[in-house]
Design a protein around this motif. Structure first.
Motif, PDB file in Angstrom:
ATOM      1  N   ALA A 578      21.992  47.734  40.994  1.00  0.00           N
ATOM      2  CA  ALA A 578      22.680  46.513  40.580  1.00  0.00           C
ATOM      3  C   ALA A 578      23.187  46.597  39.148  1.00  0.00           C
ATOM      4  CB  ALA A 578      21.747  45.313  40.752  1.00  0.00           C
ATOM      5  N   VAL A 579      22.358  47.096  38.214  1.00  0.00           N
ATOM      6  CA  VAL A 579      22.754  47.124  36.792  1.00  0.00           C
ATOM      7  C   VAL A 579      23.986  48.004  36.573  1.00  0.00           C
ATOM      8  CG1 VAL A 579      22.051  47.814  34.470  1.00  0.00           C
ATOM      9  CG2 VAL A 579      20.475  46.496  35.920  1.00  0.00           C
ATOM     10  N   PRO A 580      23.963  49.278  37.019  1.00  0.00           N
ATOM     11  CA  PRO A 580      25.178  50.085  36.805  1.00  0.00           C
ATOM     12  C   PRO A 580      26.370  49.580  37.611  1.00  0.00           C
ATOM     13  CG  PRO A 580      23.571  51.304  38.113  1.00  0.00           C
ATOM     14  CD  PRO A 580      22.866  50.096  37.598  1.00  0.00           C
ATOM     15  N   LEU A 581      26.127  48.957  38.787  1.00  0.00           N
ATOM     16  CA  LEU A 581      27.245  48.441  39.571  1.00  0.00           C
ATOM     17  C   LEU A 581      27.914  47.285  38.847  1.00  0.00           C
ATOM     18  CD1 LEU A 581      29.007  48.393  42.053  1.00  0.00           C
ATOM     19  CD2 LEU A 581      27.235  47.056  43.236  1.00  0.00           C
ATOM     20  N   LEU A 582      27.133  46.392  38.232  1.00  0.00           N
ATOM     21  CA  LEU A 582      27.709  45.288  37.458  1.00  0.00           C
ATOM     22  C   LEU A 582      28.486  45.812  36.249  1.00  0.00           C
ATOM     23  CD1 LEU A 582      24.766  42.724  37.635  1.00  0.00           C
ATOM     24  CD2 LEU A 582      27.049  42.450  38.654  1.00  0.00           C
ATOM     25  N   GLU A 583      27.962  46.833  35.592  1.00  0.00           N
ATOM     26  CA  GLU A 583      28.700  47.420  34.441  1.00  0.00           C
ATOM     27  C   GLU A 583      30.006  48.050  34.919  1.00  0.00           C
ATOM     28  OE1 GLU A 583      25.791  50.053  32.859  1.00  0.00           O
ATOM     29  OE2 GLU A 583      24.734  48.484  31.734  1.00  0.00           O
ATOM     30  N   HIS A 584      29.969  48.657  36.081  1.00  0.00           N
ATOM     31  CA  HIS A 584      31.182  49.222  36.673  1.00  0.00           C
ATOM     32  C   HIS A 584      32.217  48.123  36.944  1.00  0.00           C
ATOM     33  CE1 HIS A 584      33.674  51.693  39.363  1.00  0.00           C
ATOM     34  NE2 HIS A 584      33.613  50.681  40.241  1.00  0.00           N
ATOM     35  N   LEU A 585      31.739  46.978  37.492  1.00  0.00           N
ATOM     36  CA  LEU A 585      32.645  45.851  37.766  1.00  0.00           C
ATOM     37  C   LEU A 585      33.200  45.265  36.479  1.00  0.00           C
ATOM     38  CD1 LEU A 585      30.636  44.079  40.630  1.00  0.00           C
ATOM     39  CD2 LEU A 585      32.649  45.548  40.849  1.00  0.00           C
ATOM     40  N   ASP A 586      32.372  45.251  35.421  1.00  0.00           N
ATOM     41  CA  ASP A 586      32.874  44.794  34.113  1.00  0.00           C
ATOM     42  C   ASP A 586      34.032  45.673  33.656  1.00  0.00           C
ATOM     43  OD1 ASP A 586      30.938  42.842  34.074  1.00  0.00           O
ATOM     44  OD2 ASP A 586      29.599  43.914  32.680  1.00  0.00           O
ATOM     45  N   ARG A 587      33.850  46.972  33.768  1.00  0.00           N
ATOM     46  CA  ARG A 587      34.881  47.917  33.300  1.00  0.00           C
ATOM     47  C   ARG A 587      36.168  47.754  34.102  1.00  0.00           C
ATOM     48  NH1 ARG A 587      30.354  51.376  33.093  1.00  0.00           N
ATOM     49  NH2 ARG A 587      30.927  52.352  35.087  1.00  0.00           N
ATOM     50  N   LYS A 588      36.048  47.413  35.374  1.00  0.00           N
ATOM     51  CA  LYS A 588      37.232  47.248  36.220  1.00  0.00           C
ATOM     52  C   LYS A 588      37.871  45.866  36.078  1.00  0.00           C
ATOM     53  CE  LYS A 588      37.881  49.142  40.081  1.00  0.00           C
ATOM     54  NZ  LYS A 588      37.943  49.563  41.493  1.00  0.00           N
ATOM     55  N   GLY A 589      37.222  44.981  35.300  1.00  0.00           N
ATOM     56  CA  GLY A 589      37.776  43.647  35.109  1.00  0.00           C
ATOM     57  C   GLY A 589      37.540  42.706  36.266  1.00  0.00           C
ATOM     58  N   LEU A 590      36.541  43.033  37.104  1.00  0.00           N
ATOM     59  CA  LEU A 590      36.218  42.146  38.224  1.00  0.00           C
ATOM     60  C   LEU A 590      35.147  41.125  37.851  1.00  0.00           C
ATOM     61  CD1 LEU A 590      36.204  44.838  41.065  1.00  0.00           C
ATOM     62  CD2 LEU A 590      38.017  43.197  40.509  1.00  0.00           C
ATOM     63  N   THR A 591      34.355  41.441  36.869  1.00  0.00           N
ATOM     64  CA  THR A 591      33.369  40.505  36.307  1.00  0.00           C
ATOM     65  C   THR A 591      33.393  40.633  34.800  1.00  0.00           C
ATOM     66  OG1 THR A 591      31.599  42.146  36.425  1.00  0.00           O
ATOM     67  CG2 THR A 591      31.847  40.674  38.333  1.00  0.00           C
ATOM     68  N   GLU A 592      32.730  39.663  34.127  1.00  0.00           N
ATOM     69  CA  GLU A 592      32.600  39.795  32.677  1.00  0.00           C
ATOM     70  C   GLU A 592      31.305  39.122  32.229  1.00  0.00           C
ATOM     71  OE1 GLU A 592      35.663  37.838  30.537  1.00  0.00           O
ATOM     72  OE2 GLU A 592      35.100  35.827  31.185  1.00  0.00           O
ATOM     73  N   ARG A 593      30.773  39.594  31.119  1.00  0.00           N
ATOM     74  CA  ARG A 593      29.571  39.012  30.539  1.00  0.00           C
ATOM     75  C   ARG A 593      29.893  37.674  29.874  1.00  0.00           C
ATOM     76  NH1 ARG A 593      24.786  41.392  29.500  1.00  0.00           N
ATOM     77  NH2 ARG A 593      24.488  43.558  30.182  1.00  0.00           N
ATOM     78  N   VAL A 594      28.985  36.727  30.067  1.00  0.00           N
ATOM     79  CA  VAL A 594      29.064  35.449  29.348  1.00  0.00           C
ATOM     80  C   VAL A 594      28.185  35.535  28.097  1.00  0.00           C
ATOM     81  CG1 VAL A 594      28.608  32.971  29.449  1.00  0.00           C
ATOM     82  CG2 VAL A 594      29.549  34.151  31.448  1.00  0.00           C
ATOM     83  N   ASP A 595      26.969  36.069  28.278  1.00  0.00           N
ATOM     84  CA  ASP A 595      26.046  36.298  27.163  1.00  0.00           C
ATOM     85  C   ASP A 595      25.108  37.421  27.599  1.00  0.00           C
ATOM     86  OD1 ASP A 595      24.198  35.098  28.916  1.00  0.00           O
ATOM     87  OD2 ASP A 595      24.495  33.120  27.993  1.00  0.00           O
ATOM     88  N   GLU A 596      23.934  37.493  26.957  1.00  0.00           N
ATOM     89  CA  GLU A 596      23.006  38.567  27.260  1.00  0.00           C
ATOM     90  C   GLU A 596      22.378  38.424  28.645  1.00  0.00           C
ATOM     91  OE1 GLU A 596      22.308  41.321  25.490  1.00  0.00           O
ATOM     92  OE2 GLU A 596      24.016  40.675  24.269  1.00  0.00           O
ATOM     93  N   VAL A 597      22.494  37.274  29.260  1.00  0.00           N
ATOM     94  CA  VAL A 597      21.831  37.024  30.542  1.00  0.00           C
ATOM     95  C   VAL A 597      22.830  36.850  31.674  1.00  0.00           C
ATOM     96  CG1 VAL A 597      20.293  35.468  31.807  1.00  0.00           C
ATOM     97  CG2 VAL A 597      19.845  35.977  29.387  1.00  0.00           C
ATOM     98  N   TYR A 598      23.913  36.141  31.424  1.00  0.00           N
ATOM     99  CA  TYR A 598      24.806  35.703  32.501  1.00  0.00           C
ATOM    100  C   TYR A 598      26.128  36.493  32.528  1.00  0.00           C
ATOM    101  CZ  TYR A 598      21.737  31.709  33.187  1.00  0.00           C
ATOM    102  OH  TYR A 598      20.656  30.920  33.451  1.00  0.00           O
ATOM    103  N   ARG A 599      26.655  36.586  33.745  1.00  0.00           N
ATOM    104  CA  ARG A 599      28.005  37.099  34.014  1.00  0.00           C
ATOM    105  C   ARG A 599      28.735  36.089  34.878  1.00  0.00           C
ATOM    106  NH1 ARG A 599      25.453  42.088  33.825  1.00  0.00           N
ATOM    107  NH2 ARG A 599      26.681  43.774  32.902  1.00  0.00           N
ATOM    108  N   ARG A 600      30.059  36.288  34.981  1.00  0.00           N
ATOM    109  CA  ARG A 600      30.833  35.475  35.918  1.00  0.00           C
ATOM    110  C   ARG A 600      31.932  36.332  36.533  1.00  0.00           C
ATOM    111  NH1 ARG A 600      33.535  31.605  31.347  1.00  0.00           N
ATOM    112  NH2 ARG A 600      34.916  33.163  30.402  1.00  0.00           N
ATOM    113  N   SER A 601      32.338  35.926  37.687  1.00  0.00           N
ATOM    114  CA  SER A 601      33.409  36.639  38.383  1.00  0.00           C
ATOM    115  C   SER A 601      34.758  36.245  37.793  1.00  0.00           C
ATOM    116  CB  SER A 601      33.380  36.321  39.876  1.00  0.00           C
ATOM    117  OG  SER A 601      32.179  36.755  40.445  1.00  0.00           O
TER     118      SER A 601
END
Length: 602
Positions: A578-601
């Motif tokens: 899950a952790v590397p997959l979320l970072e991968h999605l961040d890099r692709k612009g499919l998700t982004e970090r809100v803060d140290e805990v939360y992300r959003r699509s």
């Protein structure tokens, strides 16, 4: 700029009146040293000049006739295009007459005239007829021959007219040729510094020019021709140069155009024995060119070919002629032989055919090299047959500027070798593909090494359909080895098994043990990722192609924003994935970090 000038050297036996004749023609004293004047013997080179009836100016290089100073004679004659051969009427042909003629013949001097001196002391006809026959036999042709007397002035007007005809027939030198000025005198002048003199055979020298002397730069501070200060002078000319530089010049050194000559101590040559000389050549001789006199070792390669190892590097071009002398041989005549027909010290002419000869390591290499030299000529095509690939600047420095277009960059190739390389490259690429089935193509650098090429640009220039090059690798267009998406069959089967595992649990990336059991190591996984049959999320985490888009769609349905834990639960996977997959999605612009805990699509 200096007025047009011609240069003629004297030649002939000692004390046959060469200096006296030059003095009578020019009104100048050619002998330089007090010892010369005291002994009445030319030891060093002397110089004098005059204006001929036509207005042309001619400078004389007066050489010594004594047998002990043959090297000095060669230093004077070497760069000069024509000779005034002197024979005394009262003595006729003598040993050093023959020695000088052998040297001139071996050098290839073809322009000259004959002056039979002391015509006031003896009938000149016998000496004139004998000398003219010998000169014609030596290749000087039907030279003009004139009886003269330097003491009384008899025949001098006719000699001046003959000199006019001689210089008018000389070939015009190339004023654009690279400079190679062999130094025959070097000295210091108070207030000016280093001064050198020599005969400029071709090319042009100007004040301010930067030349090279033994690889070191020197600058021309001032320039004289026949005692006149000039800004520029073109060959053929007698010149004196005031130099600025850190090197101390000596006779036998050469001032050259930078980059236009190859300084070498090793040369392959074609050997032509001098008339009267008997082979084989000794292992140690003295090589003469210009004003240089250099000990050398001779390695015979074949009947007419040899390799010379010079005691110091000389600036050479293909086609240059070196005279090979036996430094230990007395040039006396053999009893009972024709006067002047003794065995000469000048043994041979060595015509330079390669100034960067290949090493001879294999058994029989010398014999093969001799065969190649027998067919060689002094041109770029011949050089390329030996060296296969040469840069344009190297060819020019060897004296053979190429006529054709380069094959890549500034590289020129032997046509047969280039054709062979173009056949070999596809074979090399196919062999590499068979040995490395998981790689996307053969690296250009690997191909360069395999073909023994000195430059990557040469590899790229060889790529032709069906080959193609991209991202530093060479591949065959349309290549489709067995297996899914171009993968080898065993790898394709393992990938299919892995995809079956992922079909029911698309985000449960297989553990290392499962990958190993399937035979999917790092190289196999990398090949599958390049083929698009697997998605690499991070090192050791692979999923099916498109899994990232499916994950993004599932995460978009979560209440926003979401945590890693919520994402892991929604995807049905572990934190390891899950952790590397979320970072991968961040890099692709499919998700982004809100803060140290939360992300959003997105």
């Amino acid at each position: 700029m200096a007025a047009k000038m011609h240069v003629v050297a004297t030649a002939g036996h000692v004390d046959h009146g060469k200096s006296t004749l030059v003095r009578a023609l020019t009104g100048m004293e050619p002998d330089r040293l007090e010892e010369e004047r005291r002994r009445g013997l030319t030891i060093e080179l002397g110089y004098a000049w005059t204006t001929l009836p036509s207005g042309e100016r001619v400078a004389f290089v007066d050489v010594p006739g004594h047998e002990r100073f043959l090297g000095t004679m060669l230093a004077g004659v070497g760069p000069v295009p024509a000779v005034m051969f002197v024979v005394a009427a009262d003595e006729g042909w003598m040993p050093q007459s023959e020695e000088h003629l052998v040297a001139l013949r071996t050098l290839g001097v073809r322009h000259g005239l004959l002056a039979v001196t002391r015509a006031d002391l003896a009938d000149p006809a016998p000496a004139l007829e004998d000398a003219r026959d010998r000169l014609a036999e030596a290749g000087l042709g039907d030279v003009e021959a004139l009886p003269v007397s330097g003491r009384t002035g008899e025949g001098l007007d006719g000699l001046r007219a003959a000199l006019d005809r001689l210089v008018a027939a000389l070939p015009a030198p190339d004023s654009q040729a690279p400079v190679r000025l062999w130094i025959d005198r070097a000295f210091s002048v108070r207030g000016s510094g280093t001064v050198v003199t020599g005969t400029l055979p071709a090319g042009r020298v100007e004040v301010g020019d930067e030349l090279e002397l033994d690889g070191e730069p020197v600058r021309v501070r001032a320039l004289e021709a026949l005692k006149e200060h000039v800004e520029s002078v073109a060959g053929v000319a007698r010149v004196a140069l005031n130099l600025r530089g850190r090197i101390a010049p000596r006779r036998g050194h050469a001032l050259v155009t930078p980059g236009a000559w190859t300084a070498t101590s090793l040369a392959d040559v074609r050997v032509t024995m001098a008339v009267g000389a008997r082979g084989p050549l000794p292992a140690r001789l003295t090589a003469h060119i210009g004003s240089a006199s250099v000990p050398c070792e001779v390695r015979p390669l074949g009947p007419d070919a040899a390799r010379l190892r010079l005691a110091r590097p000389l600036p050479l071009h293909l086609g240059d002629a070196l005279l090979l002398l036996d430094p230990g041989r007395d040039p006396g005549r053999d009893p009972g032989r024709d006067p002047g027909r003794g065995e000469p010290r000048v043994l041979a002419r060595a015509t330079v055919l390669d100034v960067r000869p290949p090493e001879l390591r294999r058994r029989g290499a010398a014999r093969e090299r001799a065969k190649a030299l027998a067919e060689a000529s002094a041109d770029a095509a011949s050089l390329l047959r030996t060296h296969l690939l040469l840069r344009e600047a190297d060819l020019a420095a060897m004296g053979c500027p190429p006529g054709g277009r380069p094959v890549a960059g500034d590289w020129h190739a032997d046509p047969d070798h280039w054709s062979d390389l173009s056949v070999r490259l596809p074979e090399v690429v196919r062999r590499y593909a068979a040995d490395h089935p998981l790689e996307p193509g053969m690296p250009v650098e690997a191909a360069r090494h395999e073909l023994g090429l000195p430059d990557r640009r040469l590899v790229a220039a060889l790529v032709r359909t069906p080959l193609t090059v991209a991202d530093g690798r060479i591949t065959t267009m349309g290549r489709a080895p067995a297996g899914t998406a171009g993968l080898p069959a065993p790898v394709a089967g393992a990938v299919r098994a892995l995809l079956d595992d992922l079909a029911g649990a698309p985000f449960q990336a297989p553990e290392a043990g499962r990958l190993a059991a399937l035979g999917l190591g790092p190289r196999e996984l990398a090949a599958a990722v390049r083929a698009g049959t697997l998605l690499r999320v991070t090192e050791g985490v692979v999923l099916a192609p498109g899994a990232d888009a499916r994950a993004a769609a599932l995460l978009a349905r979560l209440p926003q924003p979401f945590t890693v834990s919520q994402a892991r639960s929604a995807l049905g996977t572990s934190r390891r994935v899950a952790v590397p997959l979320l970072e991968h999605l961040d890099r692709k612009g499919l998700t982004e970090r809100v803060d140290e805990v939360y992300r959003r699509s997105l």
